[in-house]
Write a protein that holds these residues in place. Structure first.
Motif, PDB file in Angstrom:
ATOM      1  N   GLN A  86      62.940  10.016 -40.448  1.00  0.00           N
ATOM      2  CA  GLN A  86      63.478   9.916 -39.028  1.00  0.00           C
ATOM      3  C   GLN A  86      63.960   8.551 -38.450  1.00  0.00           C
ATOM      4  OE1 GLN A  86      63.642  11.203 -34.223  1.00  0.00           O
ATOM      5  NE2 GLN A  86      61.924  11.689 -35.164  1.00  0.00           N
ATOM      6  N   HIS A 114      70.797  11.897 -32.972  1.00  0.00           N
ATOM      7  CA  HIS A 114      70.881  12.867 -32.200  1.00  0.00           C
ATOM      8  C   HIS A 114      72.074  13.729 -32.295  1.00  0.00           C
ATOM      9  CE1 HIS A 114      67.364  11.557 -29.979  1.00  0.00           C
ATOM     10  NE2 HIS A 114      67.929  10.564 -30.085  1.00  0.00           N
ATOM     11  N   GLU A 160      69.003  14.922 -35.888  1.00  0.00           N
ATOM     12  CA  GLU A 160      67.856  15.368 -35.163  1.00  0.00           C
ATOM     13  C   GLU A 160      68.529  16.484 -34.174  1.00  0.00           C
ATOM     14  OE1 GLU A 160      65.795  12.639 -32.743  1.00  0.00           O
ATOM     15  OE2 GLU A 160      64.196  13.919 -32.238  1.00  0.00           O
ATOM     16  N   SER A 216      64.310  19.100 -32.723  1.00  0.00           N
ATOM     17  CA  SER A 216      63.377  18.707 -31.899  1.00  0.00           C
ATOM     18  C   SER A 216      63.549  18.984 -30.355  1.00  0.00           C
ATOM     19  CB  SER A 216      63.229  17.017 -31.868  1.00  0.00           C
ATOM     20  OG  SER A 216      63.267  16.564 -33.138  1.00  0.00           O
ATOM     21  N   HIS A 219      63.763  18.403 -26.487  1.00  0.00           N
ATOM     22  CA  HIS A 219      63.914  17.244 -25.592  1.00  0.00           C
ATOM     23  C   HIS A 219      64.002  17.815 -24.068  1.00  0.00           C
ATOM     24  CE1 HIS A 219      65.401  15.602 -29.494  1.00  0.00           C
ATOM     25  NE2 HIS A 219      64.787  14.618 -29.002  1.00  0.00           N
ATOM     26  N   HIS A 226      58.700  15.379 -33.709  1.00  0.00           N
ATOM     27  CA  HIS A 226      57.917  15.186 -32.672  1.00  0.00           C
ATOM     28  C   HIS A 226      57.326  16.619 -31.945  1.00  0.00           C
ATOM     29  CE1 HIS A 226      61.141  15.052 -29.788  1.00  0.00           C
ATOM     30  NE2 HIS A 226      61.822  14.070 -30.410  1.00  0.00           N
ATOM     31  N   ARG A 251      54.561   7.720 -29.127  1.00  0.00           N
ATOM     32  CA  ARG A 251      54.425   8.945 -29.360  1.00  0.00           C
ATOM     33  C   ARG A 251      53.382   9.430 -30.313  1.00  0.00           C
ATOM     34  NH1 ARG A 251      59.101  12.130 -28.418  1.00  0.00           N
ATOM     35  NH2 ARG A 251      61.059  11.206 -27.626  1.00  0.00           N
TER      36      ARG A 251
END
Ligand SMILES: [Zn+2]
Length: 351
Positions: free
Chosen positions: A110, A142, A185, A210, A212, A239, A277
């Motif tokens: 990533q 992203h 991602e 992911s 968000h 994450h 994170r």
């Protein structure tokens, strides 16, 4: 002797009682403590100044020396929002005792480039990866739903693909053996759905998904995780908890069920190695180990130098005793691709 993580906690507490500029300096030092390359105790033992370390000026150095000279009796257990983070110094210490672990690492799954919110070009990220002797990196900018982070749409993803193809051609002619994997991602909504077309995703080498949004929910989020894992287009969940050091707790779920479902689908959950994170954390990695779940390591680097964050994830996986064959970044590129194809074929059959 206080470890860097203890010092981070003391600094974070000091930030809470101090005001203004001082509070910010302590807060910055607390976060930086996770990236100091050596234990403060070792630096002091060599009669070196602590101001060598990131975010420590003379004032904070004096404060840290005071804590070390007059340790408080009361144990300072960090509150949950700051708990279960490991330091780079600790990770390096763990990894030094198990050199094979670092040698197993073939790549980073990533990272962001200028195509979304990163500061480096793909070529610069690849350069940094070559210096680390990686076999592969995944460029995971992203997707369009995350406008705040400059998410890219299908058309931009395709243009990025052309840039990566060109770079891979010149990499093949060079001395190193790095390959750049096309990835993204992808932003997932709380129902586990992505925001990119099936066609554009099928052109990628690997897809990370992911969350968000709605990351401050306190109710159990198991259903959200099961839905995301069952999304046929993703192979890695990025994450997973969505926690941020001293800022956000992250989501809660029936983790044994989540890991069991990931294992059943043969998908991976990520350790996002970004210092703030560290998500998954060691405690959850131990549950993943019990369920035989695959683990992916990704730095979430937004600058080329941040590829060094990988050591935090490697250290956490080692601490949790994840077996080497469960870490997808330990696979040679061909095995990695075989795994991804198998996961995709299974998902397609079920559609
Ligand atoms: Zn993200």
């Amino acid at each position: 002797m206080l470890a860097n993580t203890d010092i981070a906690e003391l600094l974070a507490r000091e930030a809470e009682s101090a005001g203004g500029i001082l509070s910010r300096a302590f807060r910055r030092a607390a976060r930086s403590a996770f990236l100091w390359p050596e234990e403060v105790g070792d630096v002091l033992a060599q009669n070196r100044s602590l101001t060598e370390l990131r975010a420590i000026g003379p004032f904070i150095e004096k404060q840290i020396r005071h804590w070390i000279d007059k340790p408080s009796r009361s144990t300072h257990r960090a509150p949950v929002i700051r708990r279960d983070f490991i330091s780079l110094a600790k990770a390096r210490h763990l990894l030094a005792r198990q050199p094979a672990w670092t040698k197993n690492l073939r790549g980073d799954l990533q990272m962001h480039s200028r195509w979304s919110d990163g500061s480096g070009t793909i070529a610069e990220m690849a350069d940094a990866a070559t210096k680390r002797s990686y076999e592969y990196i995944a460029i995971t900018d992203h997707s369009k739903g995350l406008k705040i982070a400059g998410g890219i749409d299908e058309h931009e993803l395709e243009r990025q693909g052309a840039e990566i193809a060109k770079l891979n051609t010149s990499l093949r002619k060079s001395a190193g053996n790095l390959a750049i994997l096309r990835s993204i991602e992808m932003n997932l909504n709380p129902r586990g759905e992505g925001d990119m077309s099936r066609e554009s995703l099928s052109a990628l080498d690997v897809v990370l998904g992911s969350f968000h949004s709605s990351l401050r929910k306190v109710e159990d989020q198991t259903d959200r995780y099961l839905a995301a894992l069952r999304n046929p287009h993703i192979q890695i969940l990025g994450h997973p908890r969505g926690r941020i050091y001293n800022f956000r707790l992250g989501l809660s779920a029936d983790w044994p069920r989540v890991f069991a479902e990931a294992t059943r689908l043969d998908k991976a959950l990520e350790v996002d190695c970004y210092p703030d994170r560290q998500d998954l954390n060691v405690k959850l990695l131990k549950i993943a180990r019990e369920h035989g779940t695959r683990i992916s390591l990704g730095t979430d680097a937004h600058h080329p130098w941040q590829l060094e964050f990988i050591e935090l994830g490697l250290g956490a996986a080692l601490k949790a005793k994840i077996p080497a064959d469960r870490i997808v970044n330990f696979m040679p590129i061909l095995n990695l691709k075989t795994w991804i194809n198998r996961v995709r074929e299974r998902a397609a059959r079920k559609q």
